[in-house]
Design an enzyme around this catalytic site. Structure first.
Site, PDB file in Angstrom:
ATOM      1  CD  GLU A  83       4.846  -0.822  12.475  1.00 28.89           C
ATOM      2  OE1 GLU A  83       3.612  -0.729  12.649  1.00 28.89           O
ATOM      3  OE2 GLU A  83       5.666  -0.217  13.185  1.00 28.89           O
ATOM      4  CB  CYS A 127      -2.031  -0.652   8.379  1.00 26.80           C
ATOM      5  SG  CYS A 127      -0.881   0.723   8.536  1.00 26.80           S
ATOM      6  CD  GLU A 161       8.284   0.239  10.372  1.00 28.62           C
ATOM      7  OE1 GLU A 161       7.237   0.608   9.812  1.00 28.62           O
ATOM      8  OE2 GLU A 161       9.172  -0.424   9.803  1.00 28.62           O
ATOM      9  CG  ASN A 209      -0.361  -0.104   2.495  1.00 25.84           C
ATOM     10  OD1 ASN A 209       0.780  -0.555   2.627  1.00 25.84           O
ATOM     11  ND2 ASN A 209      -1.069   0.320   3.520  1.00 25.84           N
TER      12      ASN A 209
HETATM   13  P1  NAD Z   1       0.741  -9.586   3.219  1.00 25.88           P
HETATM   14  O1  NAD Z   1       0.785 -10.008   4.631  1.00 25.88           O
HETATM   15  O2  NAD Z   1      -0.018 -10.414   2.261  1.00 25.88           O
HETATM   16  O3  NAD Z   1       2.224  -9.475   2.611  1.00 25.88           O
HETATM   17  C1  NAD Z   1       3.191  -8.640   3.195  1.00 25.88           C
HETATM   18  C2  NAD Z   1       4.568  -9.074   2.750  1.00 25.88           C
HETATM   19  O4  NAD Z   1       4.894 -10.329   3.359  1.00 25.88           O
HETATM   20  C3  NAD Z   1       4.718  -9.304   1.242  1.00 25.88           C
HETATM   21  O5  NAD Z   1       5.969  -8.793   0.827  1.00 25.88           O
HETATM   22  C4  NAD Z   1       4.695 -10.818   1.113  1.00 25.88           C
HETATM   23  O6  NAD Z   1       5.387 -11.307  -0.009  1.00 25.88           O
HETATM   24  C5  NAD Z   1       5.392 -11.227   2.389  1.00 25.88           C
HETATM   25  N1  NAD Z   1       5.094 -12.581   2.850  1.00 25.88           N
HETATM   26  C6  NAD Z   1       3.957 -13.295   2.690  1.00 25.88           C
HETATM   27  N2  NAD Z   1       4.075 -14.499   3.280  1.00 25.88           N
HETATM   28  C7  NAD Z   1       5.299 -14.539   3.849  1.00 25.88           C
HETATM   29  C8  NAD Z   1       5.994 -15.514   4.615  1.00 25.88           C
HETATM   30  N3  NAD Z   1       5.446 -16.679   4.934  1.00 25.88           N
HETATM   31  N4  NAD Z   1       7.240 -15.227   5.041  1.00 25.88           N
HETATM   32  C9  NAD Z   1       7.808 -14.034   4.756  1.00 25.88           C
HETATM   33  N5  NAD Z   1       7.198 -13.074   4.028  1.00 25.88           N
HETATM   34  C10 NAD Z   1       5.954 -13.334   3.585  1.00 25.88           C
HETATM   35  O7  NAD Z   1       0.219  -8.084   3.264  1.00 25.88           O
HETATM   36  P2  NAD Z   1      -0.226  -7.159   2.045  1.00 25.88           P
HETATM   37  O8  NAD Z   1      -1.489  -7.716   1.489  1.00 25.88           O
HETATM   38  O9  NAD Z   1       0.931  -6.921   1.161  1.00 25.88           O
HETATM   39  O10 NAD Z   1      -0.530  -5.768   2.790  1.00 25.88           O
HETATM   40  C11 NAD Z   1      -1.719  -5.493   3.440  1.00 25.88           C
HETATM   41  C12 NAD Z   1      -1.607  -5.747   4.921  1.00 25.88           C
HETATM   42  O11 NAD Z   1      -0.503  -5.012   5.442  1.00 25.88           O
HETATM   43  C13 NAD Z   1      -2.808  -5.273   5.691  1.00 25.88           C
HETATM   44  O12 NAD Z   1      -3.158  -6.214   6.673  1.00 25.88           O
HETATM   45  C14 NAD Z   1      -2.342  -3.982   6.343  1.00 25.88           C
HETATM   46  O13 NAD Z   1      -3.032  -3.628   7.511  1.00 25.88           O
HETATM   47  C15 NAD Z   1      -0.906  -4.284   6.599  1.00 25.88           C
HETATM   48  N6  NAD Z   1      -0.130  -3.045   6.708  1.00 25.88           N
HETATM   49  C16 NAD Z   1       0.344  -2.667   7.943  1.00 25.88           C
HETATM   50  C17 NAD Z   1       1.040  -1.469   8.088  1.00 25.88           C
HETATM   51  C18 NAD Z   1       1.571  -1.020   9.426  1.00 25.88           C
HETATM   52  O14 NAD Z   1       2.470  -0.183   9.449  1.00 25.88           O
HETATM   53  N7  NAD Z   1       1.064  -1.519  10.544  1.00 25.88           N
HETATM   54  C19 NAD Z   1       1.268  -0.655   6.966  1.00 25.88           C
HETATM   55  C20 NAD Z   1       0.778  -1.080   5.723  1.00 25.88           C
HETATM   56  C21 NAD Z   1       0.080  -2.278   5.615  1.00 25.88           C
END
Ligand code: NAD
Length: 487
Positions: free
Chosen positions: A249, A283, A461, A152
């Site tokens: 995060e 998020c 962070e 995002n």
């Molecule tokens: P996601 O969890 O699907 O993927 C995040 C990252 O993790 C990707 O790069 C993915 O390739 C990697 N990944 C997936 N499985 C993994 C594994 N088993 N081991 C290591 N890496 C792995 O999330 P998304 O769909 O890309 O993003 C949306 C989510 O992120 C939402 O839940 C949102 O709330 C959260 N988010 C949180 C913050 C924050 O700062 N708290 C900021 C932005 C987004």
């Protein structure tokens, strides 16, 4: 603009390719068109990135911190110079409106590089008087840190991880989300141009399996993930198995509480920002909007009027307020929650489905959607949707709304609107959330620590707090007298 990068990965100060790795594409979400084709990292590429990071880190850790800071500040200036180009690329990769990317993505990344660049030269340990003898502490880097990003805020997330890591003398191997692989490569180029030694910041592309290999790699000291709660559990379990340090995060379902004395126009602005900015793909969004029943009608009236004025369309047009969602799977997920809300009996006040944009076909557009009369048990009030779907819930008393706001496994963020200063602080004190706002929402200046309570995360962070998660303290006892021994 040409979105295709020179190479898929960036390792040891140059682009690198892994033609045998799985194909990974970037899609412009407003049309569904493929704009760049890359390959995921194969095992050799991962190995190369990790060993280059290990050698780069030694050089970087020996660089005076003030000099490290200068490099980060120069990289910030480069991001600012290239802001428009980077913003267009971020818009192509994510579908977020240019109106937003011009001010919120590379620009906030530059703030982050500048902030940690300024901090680098003033990181110190302490002197501890032991009465004659003394001890001192040193703040040392961890080594090679792995960053894993969500889709995002791709370049912002890369900066939020790289800047504090590098300020402390670490190297980083960063894996962007497979959905948005492009702008982290531009950050790597900017850091090289700013004078960062080769190998200190590397980008490798890939899906979750590449992320997992990076975490388990013996050269990895720490991993920082931005992603969903289910991915966070997997990453924490794997990091735990290998005893790697973590920052997580994760997601949220944050409450925004509007009391009866609130400035309604400001509260509506905050609810709009907290649900429709970046098409709701944030998020910390305040997706449970608790509105005191006495002002509910007035609040909903202005909310619907103002949402009706939103310009939805081509994200490359600077007049556009709302662009598409990032991908087809995300579109399907959000549309399914719009149906779930109606099936559960929530009252659809506006939106509720896909949106058509006459000039763009195949885009992942949805209408900004508001449900009223939402109850705590409904899935739309409990589960993270990550789309422009706002749930408005009524409440009567402060105690009641606090109990309901906290009745969630998440704890990323929370907001309160009231003109009563004592109530504002009292309510914030009782909210179980890591990042809170009084009379505003979703502002995340780099100076302010950001992170979650409960299942929304581990660590912080931004702000000085981030330094704790990218450094370790060495305690040194200095004996000024003789050494006694029992025999
Ligand atoms: P996601 O969890 O699907 O993927 C995040 C990252 O993790 C990707 O790069 C993915 O390739 C990697 N990944 C997936 N499985 C993994 C594994 N088993 N081991 C290591 N890496 C792995 O999330 P998304 O769909 O890309 O993003 C949306 C989510 O992120 C939402 O839940 C949102 O709330 C959260 N988010 C949180 C913050 C924050 O700062 N708290 C900021 C932005 C987004």
């Amino acid at each position: 603009m040409r979105a295709q990068p020179t190479g898929s990965h960036y390792i040891n100060g140059r682009f690198h390719d892994s033609p045998n790795g799985a194909e990974l594409v970037s899609i412009f979400p407003a049309t569904g068109e493929v704009i760049a084709k890359l390959n995921a990292a194969d095992d050799e590429t991962i190995e190369l990135a990790m060993s280059m990071a290990e050698s780069g880190q030694k050089i970087w850790a020996a660089t005076p911190p003030l000099e490290r800071g200068r490099v980060l500040q120069k990289a910030a200036a480069i991001l600012r110079e290239k802001n428009r180009e980077l913003s267009v690329l971020e818009t192509l990769d994510t579908g977020k409106p240019l109106q937003e990317t011009l001010v919120a993505d590379a620009a906030s990344g530059a703030d982050c590089l500048e902030y940690f660049g300024n901090l680098a030269g003033s990181l110190t340990g302490e002197h501890i008087d032991l009465g004659g003898s003394f001890a001192y502490t040193k703040r040392e880097p961890l080594g090679v840190c792995v960053g894993i990003g969500a889709w995002n805020y791709p370049v912002q997330i890369a900066c939020w991880k790289a800047a504090p890591a590098l300020a402390c003398g670490n190297a980083m191997v960063f894996k962007p989300s497979e959905v948005t692989p492009l702008t982290a490569l531009r950050l790597a180029e900017a850091l090289t141009e700013a004078g960062l030694p080769a190998g200190v910041f590397n980008v490798v592309q890939g899906f979750g399996d590449v992320g997992a290999k990076l975490i388990a790699h013996p050269k990895t000291a720490k991993v920082s993930l931005t992603g969903s709660v289910p991915t966070g559990s997997k990453v924490a379990a794997l990091a735990g198995e290998h005893l790697k340090k973590i920052t997580l995060e994760l997601g949220g379902k944050s409450p925004l509480i509007v009391f009866e004395d609130a400035d309604i126009e400001n509260a509506v602005s905050a609810a709009i920002n907290a649900n429709f900015y970046s098409s709701g793909q944030i998020c910390s969004n305040g997706t449970r909007v608790f509105v005191h029943s006495s002002i509910k009608q007035a609040f909903l009236k202005r909310l619907v009027e103002r949402t009706g004025n939103a310009v939805l369309g081509d994200p490359l047009n600077e007049e556009t307020n709302i662009g598409p969602l990032v991908s087809k799977p995300q579109l399907e997920k959000v549309l399914s929650y719009m149906r779930i809300g109606q099936d559960e009996g929530a009252r659809l006040v506006c939106g509720g489905g896909a949106a058509e944009v006459a000039t763009l076909h195949g885009g992942y557009f949805v209408q900004p959607t508001v449900f009223a009369d939402v109850t705590d048990q409904m899935r739309i009030a409990r589960e993270e949707i990550f789309g422009p779907v706002m749930s408005v819930l009524d409440f009567e008393t402060e105690d009641e709304v606090l109990a309901r706001a906290n009745a969630t496994e998440f704890g990323l963020a929370a907001g309160v609107f009231t003109k009563d200063i004592q109530r504002a602080h009292r309510v914030i004190d009782s909210l179980q959330a890591g990042t809170c706002w009084i009379n505003t929402y979703n502002l995340t200046p780099i100076e302010m620590p950001f992170g979650g309570y409960k299942k929304s995360g581990v660590g912080r962070e931004n702000g000085h707090a981030a330094i704790e998660y990218y450094s370790q303290i060495k305690s040194v006892y200095v004996e000024m007298n003789g050494v006694e021994a029992p025999f």
